[in-house]
Design an enzyme around this catalytic site. Structure first.
Site, PDB file in Angstrom:
ATOM      1  N   ASP A 120      18.078  18.118   7.623  1.00 50.30           N
ATOM      2  CA  ASP A 120      17.002  17.146   7.416  1.00 50.30           C
ATOM      3  C   ASP A 120      15.715  17.502   8.160  1.00 50.30           C
ATOM      4  OD1 ASP A 120      18.918  15.720   6.031  1.00 50.30           O
ATOM      5  OD2 ASP A 120      18.506  13.822   7.033  1.00 50.30           O
ATOM      6  N   HIS A 171      13.278  13.631   1.028  1.00 52.61           N
ATOM      7  CA  HIS A 171      13.462  12.833   2.250  1.00 52.61           C
ATOM      8  C   HIS A 171      12.209  12.003   2.536  1.00 52.61           C
ATOM      9  CE1 HIS A 171      15.754  11.651   5.633  1.00 52.61           C
ATOM     10  NE2 HIS A 171      15.191  12.418   6.550  1.00 52.61           N
ATOM     11  N   HIS A 175       8.501  10.011   6.105  1.00 52.29           N
ATOM     12  CA  HIS A 175       9.675   9.651   6.914  1.00 52.29           C
ATOM     13  C   HIS A 175       9.568   8.240   7.491  1.00 52.29           C
ATOM     14  CE1 HIS A 175      12.896  10.152   9.968  1.00 52.29           C
ATOM     15  NE2 HIS A 175      13.342  11.096   9.166  1.00 52.29           N
ATOM     16  N   HIS A 265      19.617  18.844  11.729  1.00 52.23           N
ATOM     17  CA  HIS A 265      18.165  18.807  11.536  1.00 52.23           C
ATOM     18  C   HIS A 265      17.545  20.166  11.843  1.00 52.23           C
ATOM     19  CE1 HIS A 265      19.379  14.630  12.271  1.00 52.23           C
ATOM     20  NE2 HIS A 265      18.315  14.276  11.575  1.00 52.23           N
TER      21      HIS A 265
END
Length: 297
Positions: A120, A171, A175, A265
């Site tokens: 991510d 995503h 964010h 991540h």
């Protein structure tokens, strides 16, 4: 190295780190994570790691990897490193783990040692190329959930991820915590990112992930209208908080199992601990016979 031995070594590292300089979340990390939606991408704090409960009636939830009981070491496999990538599994109606339409996927419908690795918050010009190199070394295909504004700054890196055969997923653009946002704002966050990723790779994303796992009925509906399915995770080592390489490694190895979706991540700040942990736990899982896949496009 067996999982039992690696976990023992990692455990000793955690004990010794209690009195020394093991990295801990910065004040910014903790402040941002407390809100549940993750900080602004590109800051050292990264993102929130533990999602809120799923809107699914069964509430499969996101397993708290840190509290998972240790699993006994599996019998090592003779599987050859570099040959661990497998075709995407079929999510047929007859598969295990029934879920209602529109609810997030938290694990693969598999009783075999099949796992999905998800990355991510990228792309990041420093971290993402290193992660790609590690995955290439072990023949692993992953799913990269990219933040739109990061992808806009690194279009060549987006294409490189796709060229390595990895899945590219949405995503959001900035964010944000999607809960409480208007439908117009949610649609803008997802649509802009879809358009950018489609332009960069020639393929529209078919999966999306809410920052922090903070889904809402609006985000699930808008995502479906844009042709995307929601994906959560079942193994969260909370690497966003930089708890130390040993902690990340231990949490993954303790919690992983058949059908796991593992969260790591490559964006949001210093991810050297995550990178080091990938180098430690991936070969252990491969030696134990685990295979890696990306959910189908």
């Amino acid at each position: 190295m067996s999982r039992r031995l690696l976990l023992s070594v990692a455990g000793l590292g955690l004990l010794s780190a209690a009195g020394c300089a093991t990295a801990v979340p910065s004040p910014g990390d903790l402040a941002a994570h407390a809100g549940g939606g993750g900080p602004t991408p590109g800051t050292p704090s990264g993102r929130a790691g533990t999602p809120t409960p799923s809107p699914s009636p069964t509430g499969p939830g996101t397993a708290a990897a840190a509290s998972a009981p240790p699993r006994p070491s599996a019998t090592p496999s003779t599987r050859t490193v570099g040959a661990v990538n497998v075709p995407s599994p079929s999510l047929s109606p007859a598969a295990p783990q029934p879920r209602r339409v529109g609810s997030p996927l938290f694990s693969l419908p598999s009783h075999d040692r099949l796992v999905a690795l998800t990355i991510d918050d990228g792309p990041d010009p420093a971290n993402t190329p290193v992660v790609l190199s590690i995955l290439q070394q072990y023949g692993i295909r992953a799913t990269f959930f990219l933040i739109g504004e990061n992808a806009a700054r690194q279009p060549a890196l987006v294409r490189e991820i796709a060229d390595h055969g990895h899945h590219i997923a949405n995503h959001t653009w900035t964010h944000p915590d999607l809960r409480g946002l208007s439908e117009t704002t949610v649609r803008d966050e997802l649509q802009r990112t879809c358009d950018l990723l489609h332009t960069a790779t020639g393929r529209a994303p078919t999966w999306f992930r809410a920052p922090g796992g903070d889904w809402s009925d609006v985000s699930l509906r808008v995502g479906a209208e844009l042709g995307m399915r929601p994906m959560g995770w079942s193994v969260d080592p909370q690497d966003w908080a930089r708890p130390g390489t040993s902690a990340i490694t231990t949490r993954v190895l303790q919690a992983v199992g058949p059908g796991s979706i593992v969260l790591n991540h490559d964006g949001g700040g210093d991810r050297s601990q995550t990178i080091a942990a990938l180098r430690m736990y991936l070969p252990v899982l491969i030696d134990e016979g685990y295979r890696f896949t990306a959910p189908p496009q």
